[in-house]
Design an enzyme around this catalytic site. Structure first.
Site, PDB file in Angstrom:
ATOM      1  N   CYS A 168       0.852  -1.181   0.000  1.00  0.00           N
ATOM      2  CA  CYS A 168       0.000   0.000   0.000  1.00  0.00           C
ATOM      3  C   CYS A 168       0.889   1.233   0.000  1.00  0.00           C
ATOM      4  O   CYS A 168       2.082   1.155   0.241  1.00  0.00           O
ATOM      5  CB  CYS A 168      -0.871   0.032   1.251  1.00  0.00           C
ATOM      6  N   GLU A 183       9.962 -19.547 -20.339  1.00  0.00           N
ATOM      7  CA  GLU A 183       9.735 -18.209 -19.788  1.00  0.00           C
ATOM      8  C   GLU A 183      10.855 -17.261 -20.232  1.00  0.00           C
ATOM      9  O   GLU A 183      10.608 -16.091 -20.550  1.00  0.00           O
ATOM     10  CB  GLU A 183       9.641 -18.303 -18.248  1.00  0.00           C
ATOM     11  N   TRP A 208      -3.800  -1.564  -1.232  1.00  0.00           N
ATOM     12  CA  TRP A 208      -3.699  -2.777  -2.056  1.00  0.00           C
ATOM     13  C   TRP A 208      -4.219  -3.869  -1.134  1.00  0.00           C
ATOM     14  O   TRP A 208      -3.538  -4.292  -0.212  1.00  0.00           O
ATOM     15  CB  TRP A 208      -2.247  -2.998  -2.449  1.00  0.00           C
ATOM     16  N   GLU A 241       9.225 -10.650 -25.802  1.00  0.00           N
ATOM     17  CA  GLU A 241       8.173  -9.641 -25.580  1.00  0.00           C
ATOM     18  C   GLU A 241       8.715  -8.241 -25.330  1.00  0.00           C
ATOM     19  O   GLU A 241       8.039  -7.265 -25.624  1.00  0.00           O
ATOM     20  CB  GLU A 241       7.178 -10.059 -24.488  1.00  0.00           C
ATOM     21  N   LYS A 287      10.251 -13.789 -22.219  1.00  0.00           N
ATOM     22  CA  LYS A 287      10.719 -12.487 -21.725  1.00  0.00           C
ATOM     23  C   LYS A 287      11.498 -11.764 -22.819  1.00  0.00           C
ATOM     24  O   LYS A 287      11.280 -10.587 -23.071  1.00  0.00           O
ATOM     25  CB  LYS A 287      11.637 -12.631 -20.498  1.00  0.00           C
ATOM     26  N   HIS A 304      15.430 -33.456 -31.891  1.00  0.00           N
ATOM     27  CA  HIS A 304      14.290 -33.839 -32.723  1.00  0.00           C
ATOM     28  C   HIS A 304      13.911 -32.729 -33.713  1.00  0.00           C
ATOM     29  O   HIS A 304      12.838 -32.763 -34.289  1.00  0.00           O
ATOM     30  CB  HIS A 304      13.092 -34.205 -31.852  1.00  0.00           C
ATOM     31  N   ARG A 326       1.325   1.774  -5.996  1.00  0.00           N
ATOM     32  CA  ARG A 326       1.470   0.752  -4.946  1.00  0.00           C
ATOM     33  C   ARG A 326       0.134   0.096  -4.583  1.00  0.00           C
ATOM     34  O   ARG A 326       0.107  -0.872  -3.818  1.00  0.00           O
ATOM     35  CB  ARG A 326       2.072   1.386  -3.681  1.00  0.00           C
TER      36      ARG A 326
END
Ligand code: M6R
Length: 608
Positions: free
Chosen positions: A2, A481, A74, A488, A485, A504, A27
């Site tokens: 918060c 991932e 929050w 993107e 990253k 393969h 926040r």
């Protein structure tokens, strides 16, 4: 997470407070509130929504005062409704508090104070603080605050105002940041410098266990034993935008760097190490059903999906429950036969991803148990699932998900531990895992020490137009991932593959211009991944290895090495993902792109 602001001085407290709170809205923006002291009385006003909603609510009120405390929330404990917004007060309307953090033992404090006659109006953990201070208050505000803090287990960035003490506000910190500044314009306190930097660049950062009494022209800082501390001011050379990002140039790198704290928040109060188990309040209501489940289906998108793939290994290894993971965006097109006693687990940072919500709607038509792992409190997925666990990772602003991912994996590990201990996971094994989970915040700090070397690596490889990421077992989703990253935010073509699948097909791509990230901590499949690295090297491919500290042999085989600390294999993704996050970040920065706002993407994908 918060936002907190406090001010005491001769200037317009309301104006200073509202402007400061707007800068902390990143926040949390579930609700906002303030308490303002005019020398005789305190006005306390709260509103659901953003600071703008609060500003709208007070615009026709004649609020004047010389001290103010404000909060943007929050939500963690209790829904997003006005009664749960801060400031919270005591029974007499004398003590007002704003709090960022979690009071872990709030239930027992609340029960005790209720038995003594205190009346609570909110569902929050924070409200116990104002009543506890009231309980100890005998005329000296700071003494009462210190006495109350000694009873509190958990975390706090706390600011307290009292009707009886118009000349001071009191602030205290335990694991939740607070910064203060006192100068010719008055005394200021805030969760971070961005809220007050326009008034002063000279700041004092409070440490854990410190309490500050702030007056309009003076302050004193003590520890919880009331011993005075001698604190140095820090002169900041940040502008306002930099300050909001904690001095970092982008939210993404700030969020990467705060993973030790966000992971600690995700596990706080949830591990009972001596019993080798986790305690997850959000799934307590369905724990008997969970005991019976025979299959888990994890549904998610993007980074949350890759966290889900790690969840599959965790659930099967620790709990022995067959687990299947699917893109939420694809799920609805499958016939997906229902089996008895299955549960569907939705993972989503935002809790608003349209594809995940659409899959959840499908599931609701079946009589299966729907669970959630969601970061944003009160989001649709959290509301519409039968039970679930919040991440408590704090707001993630950068479009590229980083701290949400590590937090999701931690929560999955906690869930797998819980389900495992409901089944065949022994006490000894449970204790080991619980201990290893508890060490993660320190290990993340260690991992982040490499950041400068990774920045140099990004420069070294910035000429490459393609990247491959490979890993096996727990490192396979990390490879996926890592590739996500990089593509993107730096728009470099990258593919994530299982090391075993290389031969393969994808190995045909390899030449001296097609570098590979090999995620290969020293785990149960290390030797196999090493063979795959050799296959790449035999085709002149460049290899950057992410491996365990102390692994010297790999140096002669690969082109570059990034070390991570030794960790239990089942938790290794939480460390090994960090270098690929940092690499992607510096790649984007080296091209001059803004990693917080990659082209064509949005933080929350609310369209199908
Ligand atoms: O809010 P969610 O976790 O449901 O979002 C899912 C994906 O849209 C998200 O993870 C996306 O892939 C991120 N941009 C990845 O960094």
């Amino acid at each position: 997470m918060c936002g907190i602001v406090g001010y005491i001085g001769d200037n317009n407290a309301l104006d200073i407070g509202i402007k400061g709170l707007r800068r902390l809205e990143y926040r949390g923006y579930d609700s906002a509130g303030l308490a303002i002291h005019n020398g005789n009385s305190v006005d306390c006003i709260k509103s659901v929504g953003k600071v703008d909603d609060l500003a709208q609510k007070i615009k026709d009120k004649d609020l004047k005062g010389n001290s103010i405390i404000l909060h943007s929330r929050w939500a963690t404990h209790g829904g997003v409704v006005e009664k749960n917004a801060h400031p919270h007060t005591d029974c007499k309307g004398n003590i007002f508090i704003v709090h960022n953090g979690i009071v872990e033992n709030y239930k027992e404090i609340r029960a005790k104070l209720t038995s003594l006659g205190h009346k609570f109006v909110s569902e929050t953990d924070s409200e116990v603080i104002s009543h506890l201070i009231e309980h100890f208050y005998e005329g000296n505000l700071e003494e009462a605050v210190i006495k109350a803090l000694k009873y509190i287990k958990g975390t706090y960035g706390l600011v307290v105002m009292s009707k009886d003490n118009p000349d001071r506000i009191v602030a205290a910190r335990m694991f939740s940041p607070l910064v203060i500044s006192v100068n010719e314009h008055g005394g200021f306190v805030a969760s971070d410098p961005s809220a007050i930097i326009s008034h002063s660049k000279r700041m004092i950062f409070l440490e854990d266990g410190e309490v500050a009494v702030i007056k309009k022209d003076d302050f004193i800082i003590t520890d919880l034993e009331s011993r005075v501390k001698d604190k140095q001011e820090t002169e900041l050379d940040w502008d306002i935008e930099e300050a909001q990002k904690g001095g970092y140039p982008h939210f993404m790198i700030k969020e990467i760097m705060e993973q030790s704290e966000s992971v600690a928040n995700s596990m706080r109060g949830r591990l009972i190490i001596e019993e080798g188990i986790s305690k997850l309040g959000g799934i307590d209501s369905v724990k008997d059903k969970l005991k019976e489940i025979k299959k888990i289906n994890i549904l998610a998108c993007g980074t949350s999906y890759y966290a889900g793939l790690i969840g599959e290994y965790l659930m099967e290894e620790l709990a022995g429950i067959p687990t299947e993971v699917d893109f939420a965006s694809e799920f609805r097109y499958r016939k997906f036969p229902t089996v008895a006693d299955e549960a569907y687990l939705f993972i989503s940072q935002s809790g608003e991803t349209a594809d995940s919500l659409a899959a959840l709607k499908e599931i609701k038509k079946r009589e299966a148990l729907a669970l959630g792992i969601v970061n944003v409190v009160g989001a649709s997925i959290a509301r519409e699932t039968d039970a679930g666990v919040y991440n408590h990772a704090g707001p993630e602003i950068g479009v590229a998900s980083t701290k949400a991912f590590t937090s999701q994996v931690v929560v999955l590990a906690l869930m797998a531990l819980f389900l495992g201990r409901q089944r065949n996971l022994s006490l000894a094994d449970g204790k080991n895992i619980a201990n290893d989970i508890a060490k993660l915040p320190i290990l993340i700090q260690e991992t982040l020490k490499n950041i400068k070397d990774i920045e140099l690596l990004a420069k070294k490889y910035s000429g490459a137009s393609n990247f491959l990421f490979v890993g096996r077992k727990y490192s396979y989703p990390v490879a996926m991932e890592g590739a996500l990253k990089l593509k993107e935010i730096s728009y470099i073509h990258s593919e994530g593959y299982s090391s075993g699948e290389m031969k393969h097909g994808p190995i045909a791509l390899i030449d001296e211009n097609f570098p590979t990230f090999a995620i290969c901590p020293k785990d149960s499949v290390y030797e196999k991944t090493l063979s795959n690295i050799q296959e790449i090297k035999a085709r002149n491919g460049k290899v950057i290895a992410i491996t365990t500290m102390g692994n010297e042999e790999i140096k002669s085989l690969v082109d570059d090495v990034i070390y991570i600390p030794e960790v239990n294999e089942v938790l290794s993704p939480i460390l090994s993902v960090i270098p690929v996050q940092v690499f992607a970040y510096y790649m984007a920065v080296s091209f001059g792109y803004n990693p917080d706002m990659p082209r064509n993407l949005a933080k929350s994908v609310t369209v199908e």
